[in-house]
Scaffold this motif. Structure first.
Motif, short mmCIF file in Angstrom:
data_model
loop_
_atom_site.label_atom_id
_atom_site.label_comp_id
_atom_site.label_asym_id
_atom_site.label_seq_id
_atom_site.Cartn_x
_atom_site.Cartn_y
_atom_site.Cartn_z
N LYS A 196 0.84 -1.19 0.00
CA LYS A 196 0.00 0.00 0.00
C LYS A 196 0.89 1.25 0.00
CE LYS A 196 -4.09 -2.04 2.04
NZ LYS A 196 -4.19 -2.86 0.86
N ASP A 197 0.54 2.18 -0.90
CA ASP A 197 1.33 3.40 -1.04
C ASP A 197 0.83 4.43 -0.03
OD1 ASP A 197 3.23 5.03 -2.02
OD2 ASP A 197 2.34 5.33 -4.00
N ILE A 198 1.69 4.77 0.92
CA ILE A 198 1.30 5.68 2.00
C ILE A 198 2.28 6.84 2.07
CG2 ILE A 198 1.09 5.87 4.52
CD1 ILE A 198 0.13 2.97 4.50
N LEU A 199 1.74 8.04 2.21
CA LEU A 199 2.60 9.22 2.34
C LEU A 199 3.36 9.18 3.67
CD1 LEU A 199 0.20 12.06 1.09
CD2 LEU A 199 2.13 11.07 -0.16
N THR A 200 4.61 9.62 3.63
CA THR A 200 5.38 9.73 4.87
C THR A 200 4.86 10.92 5.67
OG1 THR A 200 7.02 11.19 3.87
CG2 THR A 200 7.41 8.81 3.69
N GLU A 201 5.29 11.03 6.92
CA GLU A 201 4.86 12.16 7.75
C GLU A 201 5.28 13.49 7.14
OE1 GLU A 201 5.10 11.83 12.08
OE2 GLU A 201 5.76 9.76 11.82
N LEU B 86 -4.52 8.28 0.04
CA LEU B 86 -4.80 9.24 1.13
C LEU B 86 -5.61 8.56 2.23
CD1 LEU B 86 -5.64 12.50 -0.88
CD2 LEU B 86 -3.42 11.60 -0.16
N ARG B 87 -6.48 7.63 1.85
CA ARG B 87 -7.23 6.85 2.86
C ARG B 87 -6.25 6.01 3.68
NH1 ARG B 87 -11.90 4.21 4.46
NH2 ARG B 87 -11.80 1.93 4.57
N HIS B 88 -5.33 5.32 2.98
CA HIS B 88 -4.32 4.52 3.69
C HIS B 88 -3.50 5.41 4.62
CE1 HIS B 88 -5.43 1.26 1.20
NE2 HIS B 88 -4.74 1.59 0.12
N THR C 216 -3.30 4.96 8.73
CA THR C 216 -1.98 4.71 9.32
C THR C 216 -1.60 5.80 10.31
OG1 THR C 216 -1.32 3.68 7.23
CG2 THR C 216 0.43 4.19 8.77
N THR C 217 -1.91 7.05 9.96
CA THR C 217 -1.60 8.18 10.85
C THR C 217 -2.34 8.04 12.18
OG1 THR C 217 -1.25 9.63 8.95
CG2 THR C 217 -1.63 10.70 11.08
N LEU C 218 -3.61 7.66 12.12
CA LEU C 218 -4.39 7.49 13.34
C LEU C 218 -3.80 6.39 14.23
CD1 LEU C 218 -8.03 7.77 11.91
CD2 LEU C 218 -6.78 9.50 13.20
N LEU C 219 -3.38 5.28 13.61
CA LEU C 219 -2.77 4.19 14.38
C LEU C 219 -1.43 4.60 14.97
CD1 LEU C 219 -3.63 1.17 12.04
CD2 LEU C 219 -4.58 1.59 14.31
N ARG C 220 -0.66 5.38 14.20
CA ARG C 220 0.64 5.86 14.69
C ARG C 220 0.48 6.78 15.91
NH1 ARG C 220 3.29 6.98 8.77
NH2 ARG C 220 4.40 4.99 8.56
N LYS C 221 -0.65 7.47 15.95
CA LYS C 221 -0.92 8.36 17.09
C LYS C 221 -1.49 7.58 18.27
CE LYS C 221 0.35 12.08 14.89
NZ LYS C 221 1.59 12.78 15.27
N GLN C 222 -1.43 6.22 18.16
CA GLN C 222 -1.83 5.29 19.23
C GLN C 222 -3.32 5.40 19.58
OE1 GLN C 222 0.86 5.43 22.56
NE2 GLN C 222 2.67 5.03 21.29
#
Length: 453
Positions: free
Chosen positions: A247-252, A399-401, A405-411
């Motif tokens: 899955k193609d995901i943007l970095t922070e 952008l959905r991915h 992912t961002t939400l999970l990274r924010k725990q």
């Protein structure tokens, strides 16, 4: 077991319907009782009729089981598929059957062996798909200077966006280029270059063929046409080769750059669309399906309850979202809410300006005349923003991915993220995205150190 139903006729005589249920199907015959027939004789006659019907049904079923071909079984399955699945699923299955029929066609279902199915899997692994496309090599400006773009699109049966692709010298479908040449009376070789590309089936595409074949075999198994489903994973596990696309995901850092770009975006429709995809993680079809009545401005919430996509030859297809849990209510982030309010003002002005030409579908993100936006349009908008701001090119679904992912990274708890994304279960969320998260081997120890103090 037989059911006998007695009917009284207008002339006072009686008739009987003898009905038998076999494999969830009903078979019946009707018999009129002669005048003056005694009760015992009537009973014996009905027993005989029942016995004959039962034998006839069994022989008929056995005959069908013996002689049904793959094509006939696939036709029966396709009818069921159409009634119990979405239009897009049905059309994809119908398309896949073209290749499946080539391999299994008029073979009797009972004669298809495990080796036949294995050979089909080997064929999928080796098959190369050839695609004929075209690219503009000579400008069309002089040819179309006195013509309306919408008239060209209408007569050539494609969208305004597709025609923009043509003029920007993007690679397009060959049939699109041919239709342009036919309508504008141009020499194809003078204006277009024919491009032939070849590539193997993607791993996911091969799996879809396997799933469709397995579904047909399960249907045959249920109706006793066969005794084993050789297309199930039990028999052919590991035969489909390939890897799932990452899955193609943007970095922070890329996400921050896109955030800044969106804040500075002047086109409010583009700004709102891409922002909803990035910050709220909607699927593209869900964004196209959004209506103003889905927005509760008072409580700052958005209700996702439909999805709109465009299917080849069928056009617009609006249905319920992907899964049962995809129907969901989301709190709108403050900056998205502000964008909605500003965009609504612009939307109302355009609607009033067009008057009777406006087609009121209540869609938030729509074309110039109020109709739902083509899902491919979001790709054009996003690509334009990314190129202008020097950000790596990704798809709208990326952008959905990125959001999930961002939400999970924010725990944020996976259960909450799963509901936000509209996944069928938390397991889907974790299986799909957990490996993108950074590993902290000491996290458990750190939590225990603080939890019991």
């Amino acid at each position: 077991m037989a059911t006998i139903i007695e009917h009284k006729l207008k002339n006072g005589r009686k008739s009987y319907t003898v009905q038998i249920k076999y494999n969830n199907k009903f078979y019946s015959t009707t018999w009129k009782r002669p005048e003056n027939m005694k009760e015992n004789e009537c009973k014996r006659t009905l027993e005989q009729i029942t016995s004959e019907l039962n034998l006839k049904v069994i022989n008929k079923i056995n005959l069908t089981n013996e002689n049904i071909t793959f094509n006939e079984c696939a036709d029966q399955w396709l009818i069921q598929c159409k009634s119990s699945n979405s239009l897009s699923h049905y059309l994809r299955s119908k398309e896949q059957l073209i290749l499946l029929r080539e391999h299994f066609g008029n073979k009797l279902m009972k004669s298809i062996t495990l080796r036949d199915v294995e050979n089909f899997c080997f064929y999928l692994n080796e098959k190369k798909i050839e695609r004929a496309r075209a690219k503009l090599i000579k400008p069309l400006d002089d040819v179309i200077k006195n013509m309306k773009i919408l008239d060209i699109c209408k007569n050539c049966n494609f969208t305004k966006t597709t025609f923009q692709f043509v003029r920007k010298e993007k690679i397009i479908e060959l049939k699109t280029a041919l239709s342009i040449c036919k309508y504008l009376k141009l020499d194809f070789k003078e204006y277009f270059e024919k491009i032939i590309t070849s590539h193997p089936y993607a791993y996911e595409s091969k799996l879809k063929f396997k799933r469709t074949l397995s579904a047909i075999f399960n249907f045959a198994l249920k109706h006793e046409y066969i005794t084993k489903n050789y297309a199930s994973s039990i028999f052919i596990r590991g035969l489909i080769k390939g890897e799932t696309n990452e899955k193609d995901i943007l970095t922070e850092e890329e996400t921050k750059k896109l955030h800044t770009a969106l804040l500075n975006e002047e086109n409010k429709k583009r700004q709102l669309s891409i922002s909803i995809l990035l910050y709220m993680g909607l699927r593209v079809g869900e964004l196209s399906g959004l209506e103003w009545k889905d927005i509760d401005f008072e409580n700052h919430t958005m209700f996702i309850q439909r999805s709109t996509n465009f299917l080849p030859k069928y056009g617009e297809c609006t249905k319920s979202p992907k899964t049962k849990n995809s129907k969901r209510k989301l709190d709108i982030p403050d900056h998205i809410y502000d964008m909605l309010v500003e965009y609504k003002k612009e939307y109302d002005i355009e609607k009033e300006k067009l008057g009777s030409a406006w087609i009121d579908r209540d869609r938030i993100i729509c074309r110039w005349n109020g109709l739902p936006t083509y899902t491919g349009t979001y790709t054009i908008w996003l690509t334009d923003i990314l190129i202008k701001n020097g950000i790596r090119k990704v798809t709208p679904h990326s952008l959905r991915h990125t959001c999930i992912t961002t939400l999970l990274r924010k725990q944020i708890a996976p259960q909450i993220v799963s509901k936000w994304a509209g996944h069928s279960s938390t397991t889907v969320t974790l299986d799909t995205y957990a490996h993108f998260l950074p590993e902290d081997k000491n996290i458990c120890a750190k939590m225990i150190n603080t939890a019991f103090c």
